[in-house]
Design a protein around this motif. Structure first.
Motif, PDB file in Angstrom:
ATOM      1  N   VAL A   1       0.864  -1.191   0.000  1.00 40.11           N
ATOM      2  CA  VAL A   1       0.000   0.000   0.000  1.00 40.11           C
ATOM      3  C   VAL A   1       0.893   1.231   0.000  1.00 40.11           C
ATOM      4  CG1 VAL A   1      -1.697   1.306   1.329  1.00 40.11           C
ATOM      5  CG2 VAL A   1      -1.891  -1.177   1.160  1.00 40.11           C
ATOM      6  N   GLU A   2       0.530   2.203  -0.847  1.00 37.96           N
ATOM      7  CA  GLU A   2       1.337   3.422  -0.933  1.00 37.96           C
ATOM      8  C   GLU A   2       0.456   4.657  -0.787  1.00 37.96           C
ATOM      9  OE1 GLU A   2       3.380   3.401  -4.651  1.00 37.96           O
ATOM     10  OE2 GLU A   2       4.910   1.993  -3.932  1.00 37.96           O
ATOM     11  N   ALA A   3       1.030   5.690  -0.176  1.00 36.29           N
ATOM     12  CA  ALA A   3       0.366   6.992  -0.144  1.00 36.29           C
ATOM     13  C   ALA A   3       1.279   7.986  -0.845  1.00 36.29           C
ATOM     14  CB  ALA A   3       0.129   7.421   1.293  1.00 36.29           C
ATOM     15  N   HIS A   4       0.731   8.691  -1.818  1.00 36.32           N
ATOM     16  CA  HIS A   4       1.495   9.681  -2.569  1.00 36.32           C
ATOM     17  C   HIS A   4       1.015  11.061  -2.132  1.00 36.32           C
ATOM     18  CE1 HIS A   4       3.219   6.666  -5.276  1.00 36.32           C
ATOM     19  NE2 HIS A   4       2.099   6.024  -5.013  1.00 36.32           N
ATOM     20  N   LEU A   5       1.912  11.800  -1.526  1.00 33.74           N
ATOM     21  CA  LEU A   5       1.555  13.088  -0.926  1.00 33.74           C
ATOM     22  C   LEU A   5       2.379  14.189  -1.584  1.00 33.74           C
ATOM     23  CD1 LEU A   5       1.742  11.905   2.820  1.00 33.74           C
ATOM     24  CD2 LEU A   5      -0.171  11.671   1.223  1.00 33.74           C
ATOM     25  N   PHE A   6       1.786  15.380  -1.661  1.00 34.30           N
ATOM     26  CA  PHE A   6       2.484  16.469  -2.341  1.00 34.30           C
ATOM     27  C   PHE A   6       2.085  17.792  -1.714  1.00 34.30           C
ATOM     28  CE2 PHE A   6       2.737  19.493  -6.043  1.00 34.30           C
ATOM     29  CZ  PHE A   6       4.123  19.475  -6.162  1.00 34.30           C
ATOM     30  N   SER A   7       3.067  18.676  -1.552  1.00 33.27           N
ATOM     31  CA  SER A   7       2.743  20.040  -1.121  1.00 33.27           C
ATOM     32  C   SER A   7       3.575  21.008  -1.945  1.00 33.27           C
ATOM     33  CB  SER A   7       3.042  20.236   0.368  1.00 33.27           C
ATOM     34  OG  SER A   7       4.392  19.978   0.658  1.00 33.27           O
ATOM     35  N   SER A   8       3.011  22.185  -2.211  1.00 32.63           N
ATOM     36  CA  SER A   8       3.741  23.127  -3.057  1.00 32.63           C
ATOM     37  C   SER A   8       3.288  24.561  -2.847  1.00 32.63           C
ATOM     38  CB  SER A   8       3.535  22.759  -4.529  1.00 32.63           C
ATOM     39  OG  SER A   8       4.229  23.678  -5.344  1.00 32.63           O
ATOM     40  N   LEU A   9       4.285  25.454  -2.825  1.00 29.20           N
ATOM     41  CA  LEU A   9       4.009  26.893  -2.831  1.00 29.20           C
ATOM     42  C   LEU A   9       4.210  27.447  -4.244  1.00 29.20           C
ATOM     43  CD1 LEU A   9       6.097  27.841   0.368  1.00 29.20           C
ATOM     44  CD2 LEU A   9       3.620  27.452   0.231  1.00 29.20           C
ATOM     45  N   ARG A  10       4.480  26.553  -5.194  1.00 20.68           N
ATOM     46  CA  ARG A  10       4.866  26.971  -6.547  1.00 20.68           C
ATOM     47  C   ARG A  10       3.768  26.795  -7.587  1.00 20.68           C
ATOM     48  NH1 ARG A  10      10.774  26.333  -7.057  1.00 20.68           N
ATOM     49  NH2 ARG A  10      10.507  25.674  -9.213  1.00 20.68           N
ATOM     50  N   GLU A  11       2.741  26.022  -7.251  1.00 21.02           N
ATOM     51  CA  GLU A  11       1.702  25.730  -8.260  1.00 21.02           C
ATOM     52  C   GLU A  11       0.376  25.395  -7.596  1.00 21.02           C
ATOM     53  OE1 GLU A  11       2.860  21.717 -10.037  1.00 21.02           O
ATOM     54  OE2 GLU A  11       4.336  22.111  -8.462  1.00 21.02           O
ATOM     55  N   ASN A  12      -0.688  25.635  -8.339  1.00 22.75           N
ATOM     56  CA  ASN A  12      -2.016  25.244  -7.865  1.00 22.75           C
ATOM     57  C   ASN A  12      -2.229  23.768  -8.177  1.00 22.75           C
ATOM     58  OD1 ASN A  12      -2.769  27.878  -7.043  1.00 22.75           O
ATOM     59  ND2 ASN A  12      -3.142  28.414  -9.169  1.00 22.75           N
ATOM     60  N   THR A  13      -2.745  23.035  -7.238  1.00 26.28           N
ATOM     61  CA  THR A  13      -2.996  21.599  -7.448  1.00 26.28           C
ATOM     62  C   THR A  13      -4.442  21.296  -7.069  1.00 26.28           C
ATOM     63  OG1 THR A  13      -2.395  20.883  -5.217  1.00 26.28           O
ATOM     64  CG2 THR A  13      -0.574  21.149  -6.787  1.00 26.28           C
ATOM     65  N   PRO A  14      -4.945  20.092  -7.372  1.00 26.79           N
ATOM     66  CA  PRO A  14      -6.365  19.797  -7.104  1.00 26.79           C
ATOM     67  C   PRO A  14      -6.766  19.879  -5.631  1.00 26.79           C
ATOM     68  CG  PRO A  14      -5.410  18.143  -8.560  1.00 26.79           C
ATOM     69  CD  PRO A  14      -4.276  19.002  -8.084  1.00 26.79           C
ATOM     70  N   THR A  15      -5.802  19.755  -4.725  1.00 27.90           N
ATOM     71  CA  THR A  15      -6.059  19.751  -3.276  1.00 27.90           C
ATOM     72  C   THR A  15      -7.161  18.763  -2.889  1.00 27.90           C
ATOM     73  OG1 THR A  15      -7.529  21.675  -3.402  1.00 27.90           O
ATOM     74  CG2 THR A  15      -5.237  22.092  -2.802  1.00 27.90           C
ATOM     75  N   SER A  16      -6.959  17.522  -3.275  1.00 27.61           N
ATOM     76  CA  SER A  16      -7.948  16.498  -2.922  1.00 27.61           C
ATOM     77  C   SER A  16      -7.272  15.321  -2.244  1.00 27.61           C
ATOM     78  CB  SER A  16      -8.690  16.025  -4.177  1.00 27.61           C
ATOM     79  OG  SER A  16      -7.759  15.512  -5.100  1.00 27.61           O
ATOM     80  N   VAL A  17      -8.095  14.531  -1.573  1.00 29.57           N
ATOM     81  CA  VAL A  17      -7.654  13.221  -1.080  1.00 29.57           C
ATOM     82  C   VAL A  17      -8.395  12.192  -1.920  1.00 29.57           C
ATOM     83  CG1 VAL A  17      -7.653  11.587   0.838  1.00 29.57           C
ATOM     84  CG2 VAL A  17      -7.302  14.005   1.295  1.00 29.57           C
ATOM     85  N   GLU A  18      -7.647  11.340  -2.600  1.00 28.99           N
ATOM     86  CA  GLU A  18      -8.270  10.296  -3.423  1.00 28.99           C
ATOM     87  C   GLU A  18      -7.865   8.949  -2.854  1.00 28.99           C
ATOM     88  OE1 GLU A  18      -7.435  12.745  -7.509  1.00 28.99           O
ATOM     89  OE2 GLU A  18      -7.601  10.558  -7.629  1.00 28.99           O
ATOM     90  N   ILE A  19      -8.859   8.142  -2.582  1.00 30.08           N
ATOM     91  CA  ILE A  19      -8.564   6.842  -1.967  1.00 30.08           C
ATOM     92  C   ILE A  19      -9.116   5.719  -2.830  1.00 30.08           C
ATOM     93  CG2 ILE A  19      -8.871   5.411   0.079  1.00 30.08           C
ATOM     94  CD1 ILE A  19      -9.245   7.897   1.708  1.00 30.08           C
ATOM     95  N   GLN A  20      -8.269   4.744  -3.098  1.00 28.24           N
ATOM     96  CA  GLN A  20      -8.731   3.514  -3.743  1.00 28.24           C
ATOM     97  C   GLN A  20      -8.885   2.473  -2.646  1.00 28.24           C
ATOM     98  OE1 GLN A  20      -9.554   3.456  -6.954  1.00 28.24           O
ATOM     99  NE2 GLN A  20      -8.839   5.575  -7.072  1.00 28.24           N
ATOM    100  N   PHE A  21     -10.062   1.869  -2.594  1.00 35.35           N
ATOM    101  CA  PHE A  21     -10.314   0.771  -1.656  1.00 35.35           C
ATOM    102  C   PHE A  21     -10.340  -0.544  -2.451  1.00 35.35           C
ATOM    103  CE2 PHE A  21     -12.305   4.471   0.288  1.00 35.35           C
ATOM    104  CZ  PHE A  21     -11.987   4.346   1.638  1.00 35.35           C
ATOM    105  N   GLU A  22     -10.387  -1.641  -1.752  1.00 39.05           N
ATOM    106  CA  GLU A  22     -10.509  -2.935  -2.443  1.00 39.05           C
ATOM    107  C   GLU A  22     -11.786  -2.980  -3.277  1.00 39.05           C
ATOM    108  OE1 GLU A  22      -8.414  -6.011   0.690  1.00 39.05           O
ATOM    109  OE2 GLU A  22     -10.208  -4.919   1.338  1.00 39.05           O
TER     110      GLU A  22
END
Ligand SMILES: NC(=O)c1ccc[n+]([C@@H]2O[C@H](COP(=O)([O-])OP(=O)(O)OC[C@H]3O[C@@H](n4cnc5c(N)ncnc54)[C@H](OP(=O)(O)O)[C@@H]3O)[C@@H](O)[C@H]2O)c1
Length: 329
Positions: free
Chosen positions: A224-245
């Motif tokens: 299981v992996e979590a991909h996290l991102f933060s930035s002061l340089r660009e606008n991003t979707p700012t969402s949490v997306e979760i895949q379940f079984e």
């Protein structure tokens, strides 16, 4: 059996978030903004008028010593949270301290101990965790009605004009994307998935020596992996997306605040919970603080001291990995 009474709030440090919070207190039953404190008298007086407070102080000490205050909301830049919250706790006040609670694990632990020693309630203002749809998402994960999480993505990025003097970029003020906004994806991940087995990072360090963006991968057992991102340089979707079984969930945009939650089951059936529309969403953490005061609790059962320590440990781990040293012990 709890009793309810009017709770007297004070706000320490009258910047951006102090304004938003003060505005949301109007939605909290039995909340009274009694006093505000700034380093500047005119600013305090104007804030007092704007939000109908009764007292304006031109220093933080006077607010901390005001015997009529129940809770102080500490809303200064991160590097001052420790000394400002300590001042309030040592004067017997409950403290709602803006995130990150402090700049290091050691400071968080010390502050929690100061709260305990002074019999005072202390909670980090992770407002996200008290919002209706984030709460729903936590319940969905715990219930395992869509199975276990197989992957999580969370991001928080906005394009900020570069200003080396601003608290976002000035290292002396605790600048950088991780402390300011990366804390939200990290918090969401820890809350929904728990502690990772390993962390990898890749950051862009700017000219002021702070991370202007940071990609983080939290890896768990069973791949299981979590991909996290933060930035002061660009606008991003700012969402949490979760895949379940057996399905998926998306919280966002602006997942850290009141927003929409969409849940899709394995047959493609969608359920959408709309955004909470009243106020900015800070009223929920304020209501929680008041209920704790009424119940004479010294710690939140939701945003516990242990949770703040865990959050600080993971922020510190990321900061160490990217090699930015804030020289805070
Ligand atoms: N929960 C959220 O959604 C959220 C959102 C934004 C920020 N925050 C957190 O809240 C804190 C404050 O953020 P903000 O955006 O409100 O910051 P801000 O607009 O810069 O305001 C911070 C305030 O702190 C006081 N302060 C004391 N010493 C200072 C110094 N040396 N330099 C600058 N300000 C100083 C100032 O108030 P006086 O001049 O009145 O003394 C200033 O207005 C940060 O820790 C941030 O992470 C939380």
């Amino acid at each position: 059996m709890s009793t309810t009474r009017q709770i007297h709030w004070g706000i320490l440090g009258l910047g951006n978030i102090a304004n938003t919070f003060a505005s949301d207190l109007q939605f909290v039953t039995n909340a009274k903004l009694l006093a505000v404190a700034s380093r500047n008298h005119e600013k305090a007086a104007a804030f007092k008028e704007k939000y109908g407070a009764q007292k304006a102080y031109n220093n933080y000490q006077a607010l901390a010593e005001d015997p009529e205050i129940d809770i102080i909301y500490v809303a200064t830049p991160h590097v001052f949270h420790f000394e400002n919250a300590k001042l309030c706790l040592e004067n017997g006040k409950a403290v709602l301290c803006e995130k990150p609670m402090t700049m290091s694990v050691a400071q968080v632990k010390t502050l929690c101990q100061i709260a305990i020693d002074n019999n005072c309630l202390l909670m980090e203002a992770m407002w996200t965790t008290f919002l209706p749809n984030f709460t729903r998402l936590k319940e969905l994960v715990v219930s395992e009605s869509l199975g276990k999480i197989t992957q999580l993505k969370a991001d928080f990025g906005f394009k900020s004009d570069f200003d080396p003097m601003s608290r976002l970029f000035d290292k002396k003020l605790g600048g950088g994307s991780i402390f300011d906004i990366g804390i939200y994806p990290i918090y969401a991940c820890l809350t929904l998935l728990g502690k990772p087995d390993s962390i990898s990072t890749n950051a862009v360090i700017g000219t002021t020596g702070v991370d202007e963006s940071c990609t983080m991968k939290f890896t768990y057992h069973n791949s299981v992996e979590a991909h996290l991102f933060s930035s002061l340089r660009e606008n991003t979707p700012t969402s949490v997306e979760i895949q379940f079984e057996n399905g998926s969930a998306i919280l966002g945009p602006q997942f850290y605040g009141p927003t929409e939650l969409k849940i899709v089951d394995k047959n493609g059936n969608e359920t959408t919970y709309p955004k909470y529309e009243q106020g900015n969403g800070y009223q929920f953490e304020a209501m929680h603080m008041q209920s704790l005061i009424n119940e004479k609790k010294l710690e939140s059962p939701v945003m516990t001291h242990a949770k703040s320590i865990e959050l600080a440990e993971h922020i510190e781990a990321v900061i160490k990995k990217i090699g930015t040293d804030y020289k805070i012990t």
